[in-house]
Write an enzyme that holds these catalytic residues in place. Structure first.
Site, short mmCIF file in Angstrom:
data_model
loop_
_atom_site.label_atom_id
_atom_site.label_comp_id
_atom_site.label_asym_id
_atom_site.label_seq_id
_atom_site.Cartn_x
_atom_site.Cartn_y
_atom_site.Cartn_z
N ALA A 20 39.64 32.09 -33.13
CA ALA A 20 39.14 33.42 -32.74
C ALA A 20 39.45 33.78 -31.29
CB ALA A 20 37.64 33.50 -32.97
N GLY A 22 42.36 32.81 -29.89
CA GLY A 22 43.82 32.66 -29.75
C GLY A 22 44.53 34.01 -29.67
N LYS A 154 52.02 31.90 -41.32
CA LYS A 154 53.23 31.10 -41.20
C LYS A 154 53.19 30.31 -39.88
CE LYS A 154 56.70 33.72 -38.86
NZ LYS A 154 56.18 33.58 -37.54
N ASP A 241 61.21 30.71 -37.55
CA ASP A 241 60.24 31.71 -37.10
C ASP A 241 60.44 33.05 -37.83
OD1 ASP A 241 58.18 32.75 -35.45
OD2 ASP A 241 59.64 33.57 -34.04
N HIS A 246 60.18 36.44 -42.40
CA HIS A 246 60.22 37.91 -42.44
C HIS A 246 61.51 38.48 -43.04
CE1 HIS A 246 56.74 37.35 -40.05
NE2 HIS A 246 57.33 37.29 -38.87
C1 BG6 Z 1 56.22 36.84 -35.49
C2 BG6 Z 1 57.14 35.90 -34.78
O1 BG6 Z 1 55.89 36.34 -36.76
O2 BG6 Z 1 56.88 38.10 -35.63
C3 BG6 Z 1 57.53 36.45 -33.42
O3 BG6 Z 1 56.50 34.62 -34.61
C4 BG6 Z 1 58.11 37.84 -33.57
O4 BG6 Z 1 58.48 35.59 -32.79
C5 BG6 Z 1 57.19 38.73 -34.40
O5 BG6 Z 1 58.30 38.40 -32.28
C6 BG6 Z 1 57.83 40.08 -34.71
O6 BG6 Z 1 56.90 40.90 -35.36
P1 BG6 Z 1 56.80 42.46 -35.05
O7 BG6 Z 1 55.74 42.97 -35.97
O8 BG6 Z 1 56.46 42.59 -33.61
O9 BG6 Z 1 58.17 43.01 -35.38
#
Ligand code: BG6
Length: 481
Positions: A20, A22, A154, A241, A246
């Protein structure tokens, strides 16, 4: 995805946020919950218990003040005395120690006693190294019942075997139906709009295949460096990452077959089918980069080989996509922060008109681009006749921007949307153990022998050698309009 504009109010719930104090809780979770409360999307009765190791930024007395400061910095709506007084009465804090959840059990009993069959939502916003211990403590302390839901961030492991181990351990305490593996890209309006665009319009889906499309680019350049996250990033790198998470989630939405219904079972099934058709990633078709200055970041090894940039070509071997080239790119310290997806349609087979080849290579007609960065935009570049006595063409754009829409007032930030879904018990935008393990499986050849990273300058578009990966095509970005 509900099509209704009527606010859907979840049932009573208690939310326990581990981590909480972090970064994620500070920037996204606490401000997100506050926003949901302000737009009447929280349950009638709810309570948020912040948990964090003792001595890490807050305790029972100071948590309220801590959250107030966080909201004043990061909330999307103004924090007034009234809104703070409405929200703050739903907050409390429990300090934890190694191997000990403090008085969480007692606190839960206290807050749940005034609710009607509350859902218990546990959000693990903690570093991956703490996942397993926290989950096992929840089990041994009897904090998991039929109505408990676990939200986990993640990275889900760092390769196939660690992901399998993590999923195995989660399943000792939770049923798969109780687990919500979050990938916040799927909570973004513009990513969900890919599904709406494809499946709600009769116009594009018939052309969404290898007969009409040459290539697809999923591009996530970021100006952000890894400053402040050196130790985490050093052990993770851009592939783990961003790409295996994503970018591949976005690829799933772009490449899936039409689901028969918009429910979690259907959507997750279609996504898995796509991932099973993705060819294992060939290290020969991957370029790694590392920005100059990365090795000076605190927490990074002086001889680090960690990639801060990845570009790769992926292939989907199924009836719809065989032959289409998929390009994925992401990197830190790049020239622009601009997430986009570009669909490169094939050119018309008969070219009767005149078009300056220079202009054409710059403006890339036949491209449909989804800008994922807020506010989100969809642009189709087309060729039109240039006014005047010739038959020359020029490039024009048809464009929709979310900002211009009156419905933008209903917009939820990605974490807000996903939090609300967890409260409703809707798995539509979450990931299954199987999907994650399949993605790790197809990453195995690359992880076994990753390429050496090329150096690139901060503020650039990555190592120049990347251009040859795409030939004869080129990246949509940087835009040369
Ligand atoms: C996070 C990554 O999951 O997504 C980061 O750990 C990255 O490294 C971020 O910068 C990007 O997300 P957004 O929503 O800012 O495009």
């Amino acid at each position: 995805m509900s099509s209704s504009k009527v606010a859907i109010q979840p049932k009573d719930c208690v939310i326990i946020v581990f981590g909480a104090t972090g970064d994620l809780a500070k920037r996204k979770l606490l401000p997100g919950l506050f926003h949901l409360a302000e737009v009447s999307l929280m349950p009638k009765r709810y309570h948020i218990i912040g948990c964090a190791p003792e001595g890490t930024g807050a305790d029972e007395e100071s948590f309220g003040g801590y959250v107030h400061d966080v909201l004043r910095t990061f909330a999307r709506k103004e924090v007034t005395d009234e809104s703070w007084s409405r929200f703050s009465r739903h907050l409390s804090f429990v300090g934890t120690r190694k191997g000990d959840l403090g008085n969480l059990h007692t606190e839960l009993k206290r807050v749940e006693s005034s609710m009607e069959k509350p859902t218990r939502i546990i959000y693990l916003a903690v570093p991956p190294a703490a996942f397993l211990e926290t989950v096992s403590l929840l089990g041994t302390n009897g904090l998991v019942n039929e109505s408990t839901r676990l939200v986990i961030e993640k990275p889900f492991g760092s390769n196939l075997s660690t992901a399998r181990r993590l999923n195995g351990e989660l399943h000792r305490v939770f049923k798969e139906s109780q687990i919500y593996r979050i990938d916040h890209f799927l909570g973004k309006e513009a990513v969900q709009n890919i599904l709406a665009f494809r499946f709600a319009n009769g116009l594009f889906e018939p052309a969404w295949n290898n007969r009409y499309i040459d290539y697809i680019q999923i591009d996530v350049p970021e100006t952000l460096t890894v400053e402040g996250r050196g130790a985490f990033y050093e052990a993770t790198g851009a592939f783990r990452d961003m790409i295996v998470t994503h970018l591949f989630q976005t690829l799933g939405f772009l490449a899936m077959e039409p689901p028969a219904r918009l429910n979690a079972h259907e959507l997750q099934g279609k996504k898995i089918d796509v991932y099973r058709s993705v060819e294992p990633i060939d290290a020969e078709k991957v370029v790694y980069g590392q920005y100059e200055g990365y090795k000076d970041v605190s927490g990074v090894a002086a001889d680090s080989n960690t990639e801060t940039f990845v570009a790769l070509e992926a292939a989907i071997e199924n009836q719809r996509w065989a032959g289409v080239r998929w390009f994925l790119r992401t990197g830190k310290a790049m020239a622009e922060s601009r997430t986009s997806v570009t669909i490169g349609f094939k050119e018309s087979p008969l070219n009767m008109f005149e078009l300056d080849p220079d202009l054409k290579s710059k403006l890339k007609p036949n491209e449909l681009t989804f800008e994922i960065t807020d506010p989100g935009r969809v642009t189709l570049h087309i060729l039109v006749k240039e006014p005047g006595p010739t038959t020359s063409l020029e490039v024009a754009a048809l464009s929709f921007q979310y900002d211009d829409s009156t419905l933008v007032a209903f917009e939820l930030e990605a974490y807000e949307r996903l939090f609300h879904d967890v409260m409703l018990g809707d798995h539509l935008l979450f990931n299954t153990a199987e999907a994650i393990e399949t993605l790790w499986q197809l990453s195995e050849p690359l992880l076994a022998s990753p390429p050496e990273p090329y150096a690139y300058l901060k503020g650039s578009w990555g190592p120049e050698v990347v251009e040859s990966l795409l030939a004869p095509f080129s990246w949509h970005l940087p835009e040369k309009l």
